[in-house]
Design a protein around this motif. Sequence first.
Motif, short mmCIF file in Angstrom:
data_model
loop_
_atom_site.label_atom_id
_atom_site.label_comp_id
_atom_site.label_asym_id
_atom_site.label_seq_id
_atom_site.Cartn_x
_atom_site.Cartn_y
_atom_site.Cartn_z
N PRO A 205 0.81 -1.23 0.00
CA PRO A 205 0.00 0.00 0.00
C PRO A 205 0.84 1.27 0.00
O PRO A 205 0.50 2.25 -0.69
N ASP A 206 1.93 1.28 0.75
CA ASP A 206 2.79 2.47 0.79
C ASP A 206 3.71 2.54 -0.43
O ASP A 206 4.01 3.63 -0.93
N ALA A 207 4.14 1.37 -0.92
CA ALA A 207 5.13 1.35 -2.00
C ALA A 207 4.53 1.59 -3.38
O ALA A 207 5.11 2.29 -4.21
N VAL A 208 3.37 1.00 -3.64
CA VAL A 208 2.79 1.08 -5.00
C VAL A 208 1.31 1.43 -4.96
O VAL A 208 0.58 1.17 -5.92
N GLY A 209 0.85 2.01 -3.86
CA GLY A 209 -0.57 2.27 -3.70
C GLY A 209 -1.18 3.12 -4.79
O GLY A 209 -2.38 3.01 -5.08
N ALA A 210 -0.37 3.98 -5.44
CA ALA A 210 -0.89 4.86 -6.48
C ALA A 210 -0.77 4.26 -7.87
O ALA A 210 -1.24 4.86 -8.84
N ASP A 211 -0.18 3.09 -7.99
CA ASP A 211 -0.01 2.46 -9.30
C ASP A 211 -1.37 2.05 -9.87
O ASP A 211 -2.17 1.41 -9.18
N PRO A 212 -1.68 2.39 -11.12
CA PRO A 212 -3.00 2.08 -11.68
C PRO A 212 -3.31 0.59 -11.70
O PRO A 212 -4.46 0.19 -11.44
N GLY A 213 -2.31 -0.24 -12.02
CA GLY A 213 -2.55 -1.68 -12.04
C GLY A 213 -2.87 -2.23 -10.66
O GLY A 213 -3.77 -3.05 -10.49
N TYR A 214 -2.11 -1.76 -9.66
CA TYR A 214 -2.37 -2.18 -8.28
C TYR A 214 -3.75 -1.73 -7.84
O TYR A 214 -4.51 -2.48 -7.22
N GLN A 215 -4.12 -0.48 -8.17
CA GLN A 215 -5.44 0.02 -7.81
C GLN A 215 -6.54 -0.79 -8.49
O GLN A 215 -7.58 -1.10 -7.88
N ARG A 216 -6.31 -1.16 -9.75
CA ARG A 216 -7.29 -1.96 -10.48
C ARG A 216 -7.49 -3.31 -9.81
O ARG A 216 -8.63 -3.78 -9.67
N PHE A 217 -6.39 -3.91 -9.37
CA PHE A 217 -6.49 -5.19 -8.68
C PHE A 217 -7.23 -5.03 -7.36
O PHE A 217 -8.13 -5.81 -7.04
N MET A 218 -6.86 -4.04 -6.57
CA MET A 218 -7.46 -3.85 -5.25
C MET A 218 -8.94 -3.47 -5.34
O MET A 218 -9.72 -3.78 -4.44
N ASP A 219 -9.34 -2.81 -6.41
CA ASP A 219 -10.75 -2.50 -6.59
C ASP A 219 -11.59 -3.78 -6.61
O ASP A 219 -12.76 -3.79 -6.18
N VAL A 220 -10.98 -4.87 -7.09
CA VAL A 220 -11.67 -6.16 -7.14
C VAL A 220 -11.45 -6.95 -5.85
O VAL A 220 -12.37 -7.55 -5.30
#
Length: 246
Positions: A205-220
């Motif tokens: 969350p702190d390292a890549v929390g703003a990454d679009p791919g990570y956000q896309r995954f976490m949205d699911v």
Amino acid sequence: MPQDLGGVLANVAGSYAPSAGGAGRPGTSEAAITVQRIDHPDGTRSWAVEIPGTQQGSPAAAVPTDLSTNLQLMARQRDDMTAAVIEAMRAAGVGPDEPVLLAGHSQGGMVAMSVASATVGTFAVKAVVTAGSPDLPGPPPPGVQVLAIRHTADLVPQVDGLPDHGTSLLTVVERDLEATGETDVISTIEAHSVSRYVETAEMLPDAVGADPGYQRFMDVAAPILGQEGATAVTTQYDASRAPSGS
């Protein structure tokens, strides 16, 4: 109850016995599949399924977490560990419309991808997180978000010989252990350890929390995991092979 990806991979570690470098109870089998039913305050239900990696280096072992399963997954053939995970999901009572997150370390990540593909139309697998796993046995099925966590010093994810490219369904996150706070030289064995991947997942969350791919995954993935007020029931299933000739 897993509330984030660190908790999910901690449960994967709990599918390994301490003697295998994991966080499970003494006596945990060499092929323990952890299935967690998450009951949400609004009455809905979701599931997290956590799968360990290779624990027998020989083929045709008494447990399906062995070399035979690795070779079958790499060849995109049927394998006993995929079948065992699907049977565990059925036994746990996973409903056809209840969202599922699959997680696996090493071989377990390959099995998770295999299960996601094999259960299209049977179970509602929405997300898969792999740790230290190659891009095998194939790409994500339509509608399944995948997060692949890898360490640069870990050679196992590279055995497929494929470049680590993300897609709209696959997000690859890499961590250089020595460049992120480690003072000692990290061996390839330690870089592949499940405990190191738990540590990395906790940092995401702190390292890549703003990454679009990570956000896309976490949205699911986030709605599947236990939030405030949710409760969980955890069951472990032991997979084994019938003796040869039986």
